[in-house]
Design a protein around this motif. Sequence first.
Motif, short mmCIF file in Angstrom:
data_model
loop_
_atom_site.label_atom_id
_atom_site.label_comp_id
_atom_site.label_asym_id
_atom_site.label_seq_id
_atom_site.Cartn_x
_atom_site.Cartn_y
_atom_site.Cartn_z
N GLU A 20 41.91 22.75 104.41
CA GLU A 20 42.71 23.35 105.47
C GLU A 20 44.19 23.38 105.09
O GLU A 20 44.87 24.41 105.27
N SER A 21 44.69 22.28 104.57
CA SER A 21 46.10 22.21 104.19
C SER A 21 46.42 23.22 103.10
O SER A 21 47.44 23.91 103.15
N THR A 22 45.53 23.33 102.10
CA THR A 22 45.77 24.26 101.00
C THR A 22 45.79 25.70 101.50
O THR A 22 46.70 26.49 101.17
N ALA A 23 44.79 26.07 102.30
CA ALA A 23 44.74 27.44 102.83
C ALA A 23 45.96 27.74 103.70
O ALA A 23 46.53 28.84 103.63
N ASN A 24 46.38 26.77 104.50
CA ASN A 24 47.55 26.98 105.36
C ASN A 24 48.82 27.18 104.53
O ASN A 24 49.70 27.97 104.90
N PHE A 86 39.84 35.46 107.71
CA PHE A 86 38.90 34.80 108.63
C PHE A 86 39.48 33.48 109.14
O PHE A 86 39.35 33.16 110.33
N LEU A 87 40.09 32.72 108.25
CA LEU A 87 40.63 31.42 108.65
C LEU A 87 41.68 31.56 109.75
O LEU A 87 41.84 30.67 110.59
N GLN A 88 42.40 32.66 109.75
CA GLN A 88 43.43 32.88 110.76
C GLN A 88 42.87 33.13 112.14
O GLN A 88 43.53 32.87 113.14
N ARG A 89 41.64 33.63 112.21
CA ARG A 89 41.09 34.00 113.51
C ARG A 89 39.98 33.08 114.00
O ARG A 89 39.68 33.05 115.18
N LEU A 90 39.36 32.32 113.09
CA LEU A 90 38.26 31.45 113.48
C LEU A 90 38.75 30.14 114.05
O LEU A 90 39.85 29.66 113.72
N SER A 91 37.92 29.52 114.89
CA SER A 91 38.24 28.19 115.39
C SER A 91 38.15 27.18 114.26
O SER A 91 37.54 27.45 113.22
N ARG A 92 38.72 26.02 114.47
CA ARG A 92 38.70 24.99 113.43
C ARG A 92 37.27 24.63 113.05
O ARG A 92 36.96 24.45 111.87
N ARG A 93 36.38 24.56 114.02
CA ARG A 93 34.98 24.21 113.75
C ARG A 93 34.32 25.30 112.91
O ARG A 93 33.55 25.01 111.99
N ARG A 95 35.67 27.36 110.83
CA ARG A 95 36.28 27.63 109.53
C ARG A 95 35.53 26.96 108.37
O ARG A 95 35.74 27.32 107.21
N ILE A 96 34.66 26.01 108.69
CA ILE A 96 33.87 25.38 107.62
C ILE A 96 33.05 26.43 106.88
O ILE A 96 32.80 26.32 105.67
N THR A 97 32.60 27.49 107.58
CA THR A 97 31.81 28.53 106.92
C THR A 97 32.58 29.16 105.78
O THR A 97 32.02 29.47 104.72
N VAL A 98 33.87 29.36 105.99
CA VAL A 98 34.70 30.04 104.98
C VAL A 98 34.97 29.10 103.81
O VAL A 98 34.89 29.51 102.64
N HIS A 99 35.31 27.86 104.10
CA HIS A 99 35.55 26.90 103.01
C HIS A 99 34.28 26.68 102.19
O HIS A 99 34.33 26.58 100.96
N TRP A 100 33.14 26.62 102.87
CA TRP A 100 31.86 26.44 102.18
C TRP A 100 31.56 27.63 101.28
O TRP A 100 31.22 27.48 100.10
#
Length: 260
Positions: A20-24, A86-93, A95-100
């Motif tokens: 999360e920190s890296t993407a942000n 996607f990370l900008q619009r998805l909820s924190r929960r 966002r795991i789909t995108v990181h995965w």
Amino acid sequence: MMKHPVQIGFSQRVRLEWYESTANLVLAGNDEVSIYHILDEMLKETLSVVGNARRGTREKVITILMKIWVRPPRHLEDMKREGLQFLQRLSRRDRITVHWGMTMAVYPFWGTVATYVGRLLRLQGTATAGQVQRRVREQFGERSTVTRATQRVLRSFIDWGVLQETSERGSYAAGSVLDVTQRDVIAWLVEAALHAHQVRAAPLGTVLESTSLFPFRFSYLPPMRLVAESDRLDLLRYDLNQELITSRSNAPSVARSGGI
């Protein structure tokens, strides 16, 4: 197709909050050098003790994070850009789909470990570290680096909440399962799975039921609707009743043992 071994690459325990920190940092417009130094400072407390080994661990973790969200392989640049959106619009929960997905596309070893974990969970409801280790070593060889890397990926799965430890030491059960309903995210994950398994084409049902995606449950999406969500996917009909989802990527196509 010619068989080619998958390199391990992903050999550290990496927490979801570091992703999360890296993407942000990328989304905030920081350049590559700045991101590296910020991550190095951020991880000093967690991954820093006296001795070169742990400093080496920090550098390896940063390398993994940078390769996923800062400088992925060229053929995954478009996937990265869409994933960040996607990370900008998805909820924190969610966002795991995108990181995965981005992790398994950049580091197929992650997807390999997930495949064996998911198969065991589907067959018997639990997976032991020994069972997963044995299957991964059968594919990659009896090397200490394979054993260590597999264990660190498993620990990452636990950190991410997709696996949970049972009362039996070294035995894991499924953690949270996330419903994925957004059509463009499903299409993006299908593309990620094709990259992870290093195949150019596969039946949609086979991809969505792949055990490498064991933490997710997908809404049904007809193949035609799915390819309409992505400029990088195509539909190939190879007989009257069979359709394949294909990737337009220029990435090298190779065969994998064990299938998708």
